[in-house]
Write a protein that holds these residues in place. Sequence first.
Motif, mmCIF file in Angstrom:
data_model
loop_
_atom_site.group_PDB
_atom_site.id
_atom_site.type_symbol
_atom_site.label_atom_id
_atom_site.label_comp_id
_atom_site.label_asym_id
_atom_site.label_seq_id
_atom_site.Cartn_x
_atom_site.Cartn_y
_atom_site.Cartn_z
ATOM 1 N N PRO A 1 3.918 11.916 -7.583
ATOM 2 C CA PRO A 1 4.114 12.944 -8.626
ATOM 3 C C PRO A 1 2.928 13.095 -9.592
ATOM 4 O O PRO A 1 2.897 14.036 -10.367
ATOM 5 C CB PRO A 1 5.354 12.449 -9.379
ATOM 6 C CG PRO A 1 5.424 11.000 -9.118
ATOM 7 C CD PRO A 1 4.804 10.770 -7.780
ATOM 8 N N HIS A 2 1.951 12.228 -9.532
ATOM 9 C CA HIS A 2 0.833 12.258 -10.483
ATOM 10 C C HIS A 2 -0.385 12.923 -9.853
ATOM 11 O O HIS A 2 -1.421 12.296 -9.630
ATOM 12 C CB HIS A 2 0.498 10.832 -10.940
ATOM 13 C CG HIS A 2 1.674 10.086 -11.463
ATOM 14 N ND1 HIS A 2 2.280 10.396 -12.660
ATOM 15 C CD2 HIS A 2 2.386 9.053 -10.938
ATOM 16 C CE1 HIS A 2 3.299 9.581 -12.862
ATOM 17 N NE2 HIS A 2 3.392 8.761 -11.828
ATOM 18 N N SER A 3 -0.267 14.220 -9.592
ATOM 19 C CA SER A 3 -1.330 14.915 -8.858
ATOM 20 C C SER A 3 -2.644 14.974 -9.643
ATOM 21 O O SER A 3 -3.716 14.856 -9.043
ATOM 22 C CB SER A 3 -0.877 16.316 -8.469
ATOM 23 O OG SER A 3 -0.606 17.084 -9.601
ATOM 24 N N THR A 4 -2.589 15.138 -10.942
ATOM 25 C CA THR A 4 -3.818 15.217 -11.727
ATOM 26 C C THR A 4 -4.602 13.921 -11.634
ATOM 27 O O THR A 4 -5.820 13.930 -11.387
ATOM 28 C CB THR A 4 -3.495 15.524 -13.206
ATOM 29 O OG1 THR A 4 -2.728 16.722 -13.272
ATOM 30 C CG2 THR A 4 -4.762 15.680 -14.010
ATOM 31 N N TYR A 5 -3.939 12.794 -11.787
ATOM 32 C CA TYR A 5 -4.618 11.499 -11.718
ATOM 33 C C TYR A 5 -5.112 11.204 -10.304
ATOM 34 O O TYR A 5 -6.176 10.608 -10.123
ATOM 35 C CB TYR A 5 -3.696 10.381 -12.199
ATOM 36 C CG TYR A 5 -3.282 10.556 -13.638
ATOM 37 C CD1 TYR A 5 -4.229 10.610 -14.652
ATOM 38 C CD2 TYR A 5 -1.951 10.703 -13.981
ATOM 39 C CE1 TYR A 5 -3.860 10.796 -15.981
ATOM 40 C CE2 TYR A 5 -1.564 10.881 -15.299
ATOM 41 C CZ TYR A 5 -2.527 10.927 -16.293
ATOM 42 O OH TYR A 5 -2.159 11.116 -17.590
ATOM 43 N N TYR B 1 0.831 -1.196 0.000
ATOM 44 C CA TYR B 1 0.000 0.000 0.000
ATOM 45 C C TYR B 1 0.872 1.254 0.000
ATOM 46 O O TYR B 1 0.650 2.181 -0.779
ATOM 47 C CB TYR B 1 -0.914 -0.032 1.232
ATOM 48 C CG TYR B 1 -1.663 1.244 1.486
ATOM 49 C CD1 TYR B 1 -2.757 1.597 0.709
ATOM 50 C CD2 TYR B 1 -1.283 2.099 2.517
ATOM 51 C CE1 TYR B 1 -3.451 2.770 0.944
ATOM 52 C CE2 TYR B 1 -1.970 3.277 2.758
ATOM 53 C CZ TYR B 1 -3.050 3.597 1.969
ATOM 54 O OH TYR B 1 -3.729 4.761 2.208
ATOM 55 N N GLN B 2 1.876 1.285 0.853
ATOM 56 C CA GLN B 2 2.788 2.432 0.933
ATOM 57 C C GLN B 2 3.581 2.607 -0.356
ATOM 58 O O GLN B 2 3.821 3.730 -0.800
ATOM 59 C CB GLN B 2 3.727 2.270 2.132
ATOM 60 C CG GLN B 2 4.505 3.513 2.461
ATOM 61 C CD GLN B 2 3.622 4.663 2.897
ATOM 62 O OE1 GLN B 2 2.704 4.492 3.680
ATOM 63 N NE2 GLN B 2 3.892 5.845 2.379
ATOM 64 N N TYR B 3 3.961 1.500 -0.983
ATOM 65 C CA TYR B 3 4.700 1.553 -2.248
ATOM 66 C C TYR B 3 3.868 2.249 -3.323
ATOM 67 O O TYR B 3 4.346 3.163 -4.011
ATOM 68 C CB TYR B 3 5.071 0.136 -2.678
ATOM 69 C CG TYR B 3 5.653 0.048 -4.071
ATOM 70 C CD1 TYR B 3 6.967 0.439 -4.320
ATOM 71 C CD2 TYR B 3 4.876 -0.404 -5.130
ATOM 72 C CE1 TYR B 3 7.496 0.368 -5.600
ATOM 73 C CE2 TYR B 3 5.397 -0.481 -6.408
ATOM 74 C CZ TYR B 3 6.699 -0.095 -6.642
ATOM 75 O OH TYR B 3 7.215 -0.160 -7.909
ATOM 76 N N TYR B 4 2.596 1.846 -3.473
ATOM 77 C CA TYR B 4 1.755 2.460 -4.497
ATOM 78 C C TYR B 4 1.373 3.891 -4.138
ATOM 79 O O TYR B 4 1.222 4.739 -5.020
ATOM 80 C CB TYR B 4 0.515 1.607 -4.764
ATOM 81 C CG TYR B 4 0.850 0.366 -5.555
ATOM 82 C CD1 TYR B 4 1.309 0.471 -6.871
ATOM 83 C CD2 TYR B 4 0.748 -0.896 -4.994
ATOM 84 C CE1 TYR B 4 1.649 -0.651 -7.604
ATOM 85 C CE2 TYR B 4 1.079 -2.022 -5.721
ATOM 86 C CZ TYR B 4 1.530 -1.896 -7.019
ATOM 87 O OH TYR B 4 1.864 -3.003 -7.744
ATOM 88 N N LEU B 5 1.242 4.173 -2.866
ATOM 89 C CA LEU B 5 0.979 5.537 -2.440
ATOM 90 C C LEU B 5 2.158 6.440 -2.782
ATOM 91 O O LEU B 5 1.981 7.550 -3.295
ATOM 92 C CB LEU B 5 0.697 5.565 -0.936
ATOM 93 C CG LEU B 5 0.192 6.870 -0.354
ATOM 94 C CD1 LEU B 5 -1.166 7.216 -0.943
ATOM 95 C CD2 LEU B 5 0.101 6.763 1.152
ATOM 96 N N ASP B 6 3.376 5.953 -2.553
ATOM 97 C CA ASP B 6 4.578 6.725 -2.902
ATOM 98 C C ASP B 6 4.707 6.916 -4.403
ATOM 99 O O ASP B 6 5.126 7.976 -4.866
ATOM 100 C CB ASP B 6 5.827 6.043 -2.353
ATOM 101 C CG ASP B 6 5.906 6.085 -0.837
ATOM 102 O OD1 ASP B 6 5.181 6.893 -0.228
ATOM 103 O OD2 ASP B 6 6.680 5.299 -0.262
ATOM 104 N N GLU C 1 -0.136 19.758 -0.156
ATOM 105 C CA GLU C 1 -1.116 19.264 -1.120
ATOM 106 C C GLU C 1 -1.300 17.759 -1.020
ATOM 107 O O GLU C 1 -2.429 17.258 -1.071
ATOM 108 C CB GLU C 1 -0.675 19.648 -2.541
ATOM 109 C CG GLU C 1 -1.654 19.242 -3.635
ATOM 110 C CD GLU C 1 -1.388 17.868 -4.225
ATOM 111 O OE1 GLU C 1 -2.343 17.283 -4.764
ATOM 112 O OE2 GLU C 1 -0.255 17.378 -4.147
ATOM 113 N N PHE C 2 -0.230 17.006 -0.885
ATOM 114 C CA PHE C 2 -0.358 15.555 -0.837
ATOM 115 C C PHE C 2 -1.135 15.122 0.394
ATOM 116 O O PHE C 2 -2.022 14.271 0.302
ATOM 117 C CB PHE C 2 1.019 14.879 -0.855
ATOM 118 C CG PHE C 2 0.942 13.376 -0.876
ATOM 119 C CD1 PHE C 2 0.696 12.713 -2.065
ATOM 120 C CD2 PHE C 2 1.089 12.640 0.279
ATOM 121 C CE1 PHE C 2 0.600 11.331 -2.105
ATOM 122 C CE2 PHE C 2 0.997 11.261 0.262
ATOM 123 C CZ PHE C 2 0.757 10.607 -0.928
#
Length: 194
Positions: A35-39, A26-31, A113-114
């Motif tokens: 950088p993909h703020s729009t998605y 979960y942490q891996y995919y969250l990290d 923002e994140f």
Amino acid sequence: MEGIGGGGASVASPLPQWGHDAWRMYQYYLDKSTPHSTYRWIGTLVVAAVYCLRVYYAQGFYIVSYGLGIYLLNLLIGFLSPLVDPELEGSDGPVLPTKGSDEFKPFIRRLPEFKFWYSMTKAFCIAFLMTFFSVFDVPVFWPILLCYWVVLFVLTMRRQIGHMIKYKYIPFNIGKQKYTGKKASASSSRVRGD
């Protein structure tokens, strides 16, 4: 005494290992999503739309929605506020300039923002899960809650916008210059023979 000292094989429960592996994934995919703020924001809008549809078709859970609205308003205030409030002025860190002669200090949010996105998405997911339990479906007259929330939103945003005008800060990157990289000059292209 075979389990002590590493001489014997110890049997560990697979449940804690599975939970740890799931958390790491979960942490891996969250990290990776950072950088993909729009998605990320598109995904949050989809989650919010699913929640709104669930509340609309269930015709209930207005207290959950009101609590969610108050929480999101609190997150928005943190997102729009500077890390160091100029009204408190007794800080050691960077502060916003209040006069033209003051040194420029960049705007640093109290809530990045994140973290704003992550907290907002978690709130929608938790509220969505709460709509499956009838204990949270308290009967209320929802127009009163909606009017109260709108009044609270307007008063809070008026105060926040007044604070932004008074201390001359803009919490968004709209209209600010961005570094685009080094451009090749005409003289350097002549030297290379282009």
